[in-house]
Design an enzyme around this catalytic site. Sequence first.
Site, PDB file in Angstrom:
ATOM      1  N   LYS A 180       0.854  -1.178   0.000  1.00  0.00           N
ATOM      2  CA  LYS A 180       0.000   0.000   0.000  1.00  0.00           C
ATOM      3  C   LYS A 180       0.894   1.233   0.000  1.00  0.00           C
ATOM      4  CE  LYS A 180      -1.817   2.871   2.738  1.00  0.00           C
ATOM      5  NZ  LYS A 180      -1.841   4.056   1.806  1.00  0.00           N
ATOM      6  N   PRO A 181       1.002   1.902  -1.152  1.00  0.00           N
ATOM      7  CA  PRO A 181       1.789   3.138  -1.192  1.00  0.00           C
ATOM      8  C   PRO A 181       1.025   4.283  -0.542  1.00  0.00           C
ATOM      9  CG  PRO A 181       0.757   2.760  -3.315  1.00  0.00           C
ATOM     10  CD  PRO A 181       0.416   1.563  -2.456  1.00  0.00           C
ATOM     11  N   ALA A 236       3.978   8.776  14.995  1.00  0.00           N
ATOM     12  CA  ALA A 236       2.626   8.628  15.548  1.00  0.00           C
ATOM     13  C   ALA A 236       1.888   7.465  14.899  1.00  0.00           C
ATOM     14  CB  ALA A 236       1.841   9.922  15.367  1.00  0.00           C
ATOM     15  N   LEU A 249       0.399 -10.447  17.480  1.00  0.00           N
ATOM     16  CA  LEU A 249       1.784 -10.917  17.612  1.00  0.00           C
ATOM     17  C   LEU A 249       2.475 -11.083  16.262  1.00  0.00           C
ATOM     18  CD1 LEU A 249       1.345 -13.516  20.504  1.00  0.00           C
ATOM     19  CD2 LEU A 249       2.047 -11.129  20.653  1.00  0.00           C
ATOM     20  N   GLU A 255      10.332   1.882  10.448  1.00  0.00           N
ATOM     21  CA  GLU A 255      11.293   2.956  10.143  1.00  0.00           C
ATOM     22  C   GLU A 255      10.504   4.246  10.204  1.00  0.00           C
ATOM     23  OE1 GLU A 255      13.038   5.841   8.387  1.00  0.00           O
ATOM     24  OE2 GLU A 255      12.804   4.681   6.546  1.00  0.00           O
ATOM     25  N   GLY A 257      10.071   8.481  12.214  1.00  0.00           N
ATOM     26  CA  GLY A 257      10.538   9.846  12.044  1.00  0.00           C
ATOM     27  C   GLY A 257      11.976  10.054  12.480  1.00  0.00           C
ATOM     28  N   CYS A 289      13.506  11.533   6.203  1.00  0.00           N
ATOM     29  CA  CYS A 289      13.556  11.175   7.628  1.00  0.00           C
ATOM     30  C   CYS A 289      14.985  11.115   8.145  1.00  0.00           C
ATOM     31  CB  CYS A 289      12.827   9.854   7.871  1.00  0.00           C
ATOM     32  SG  CYS A 289      13.400   8.501   6.818  1.00  0.00           S
ATOM     33  N   GLU A 387      10.062  17.115  14.567  1.00  0.00           N
ATOM     34  CA  GLU A 387      10.400  16.867  13.165  1.00  0.00           C
ATOM     35  C   GLU A 387       9.596  17.807  12.262  1.00  0.00           C
ATOM     36  OE1 GLU A 387      10.942  12.966  10.329  1.00  0.00           O
ATOM     37  OE2 GLU A 387       9.082  13.118  11.487  1.00  0.00           O
ATOM     38  N   LYS A 457      15.088   4.673  19.707  1.00  0.00           N
ATOM     39  CA  LYS A 457      14.146   5.579  20.387  1.00  0.00           C
ATOM     40  C   LYS A 457      12.882   5.742  19.524  1.00  0.00           C
ATOM     41  CE  LYS A 457      17.090   9.048  21.160  1.00  0.00           C
ATOM     42  NZ  LYS A 457      17.683  10.271  21.766  1.00  0.00           N
ATOM     43  N   GLY A 460      12.032   4.209  15.704  1.00  0.00           N
ATOM     44  CA  GLY A 460      11.607   2.875  15.316  1.00  0.00           C
ATOM     45  C   GLY A 460      12.581   1.779  15.664  1.00  0.00           C
TER      46      GLY A 460
END
Length: 484
Positions: A180-181, A236, A249, A255, A257, A289, A387, A457, A460
């Site tokens: 899904k782009p 977020a 699970l 990956e 911000g 990023c 950011e 942190k 990710g």
Amino acid sequence: MTTFEIEPGRLFIAGQWREAADGARTEVVDPSRGAVVTTVAEAGAADVDAAVRAAREAFDGGAWSGLSGRERGRILHRIAELIRENADELAQLESLDVGKPISLCHAVDITNAANDYEHFAALAHSLHGSNRDTPMNALAYTRREPLGVVAAITPFNFPLILAGSKIAPALAAGNTVVHKPADETPLSALYMARLFQQAGVPDGVVNVVTGSGPVAGEALLRHSGVDKIAFTGSTAVGRHAASVAGESLKPVTMELGGNAAHVVFEDADLEKAVGAVIKGFVFNTGQFCMGGPRLLVARSVYSTLLGILADAVPGVPVGDPRQPETVVGPMAGEKHLKKVEEYVALARKEGGRVVCGGERLDLDGGYYYQPTVIADLPNDSRVVQEEIFGPVLTVQPFDSEDEAVALANSTPYGLASGVQTTNLARAHRVAERLQAGIVWINDWAMLDPAVPFGGVKDSGFGREYGPEAFAAYTKVKSVVVSLG
């Protein structure tokens, strides 16, 4: 070529082009002019379900995982060749969709995307386990096996590269994929679906569903038929995606911000450092990023470097991304432009001094913003800590190596960082102390599929690129054979 000469408008499921089940469509906007260029199908839950079912059938039937790693590698090599053969079309699509300068698309996006598939093609036939020595009277060994159906969810800023960074290792390991782009930038993903077919990827192995995050993205995250989630996007949304994955699970790669610090010590080669600093914050119009929007400068060279930036940054060519001389194109959308404007207004309110830039540009109705340098902000300023994701650089002085490291590590993010110094011992010492997934010394954005990247942190976890990424698309099975 125009976007209407390709296949941008429909979903790609089980090797077939189809409309969304409810016929919904969404607009695609050229950010350099603010004009609608085409529409694409807007997938709903039923469409996502069809795509996952197609991927599951292809996986369970062994259409892809049943091939030898060498055969999968041959097909991945062919994908890389087709990307290069169709470089002009793909570059035009990325430029039209994202607003990237066409020269950047050729030099970075096309090159890196082809390299992704080539790199993982080489790893496809190295999917092996190992024998384990134990005191048992048994033969013990491990096997590396594909996970199954991978949900690849990618952002708007590097559609082609970040799709390849997920799809290439997933395919190399024998998985099937539903991609899904980003709803803003779907065109290259749909074009790539055609290249997958041409390369010989069996039907159902790669499926592309365009649509919104809250609908198509959410349905994909929650689908019980998905075995792994590979996500690149905001912190977020990444938190939400990881939470949903945790409910069932599912393994995830996140990956997220970044807000990287670029540290310039007093012994740096300032001429080279300035080039790396400017590249670090204007590359892809700051929508990167792993960009370097926070500049930390030794106090002894602080004023000098600010003066150099004040002279150099206004000369960076901003304009029509289709012109070869353009370095900085528009923001990818109006909401991204407004966000940058809000942060610069906040910087002024918080006492920041705009050294250069600080205004939007009125060019052809597009979403342009001047590359902007801001000094004199306190470290606890929101503009420093958050950011921005635009062509904005904050500059802060420091008095010692310890202070530089503390400032660099003071935000919640930890994706990338950079060090400018001619002192080799300092370079290694500081790199070890920086809380980041990748550290560049005396340059910025040096990336290759062999070198893993990812965050710590709030940036990710998990890694893209390299054998580390390849391993993340597999599961380990242990086999113990009694010899008694």
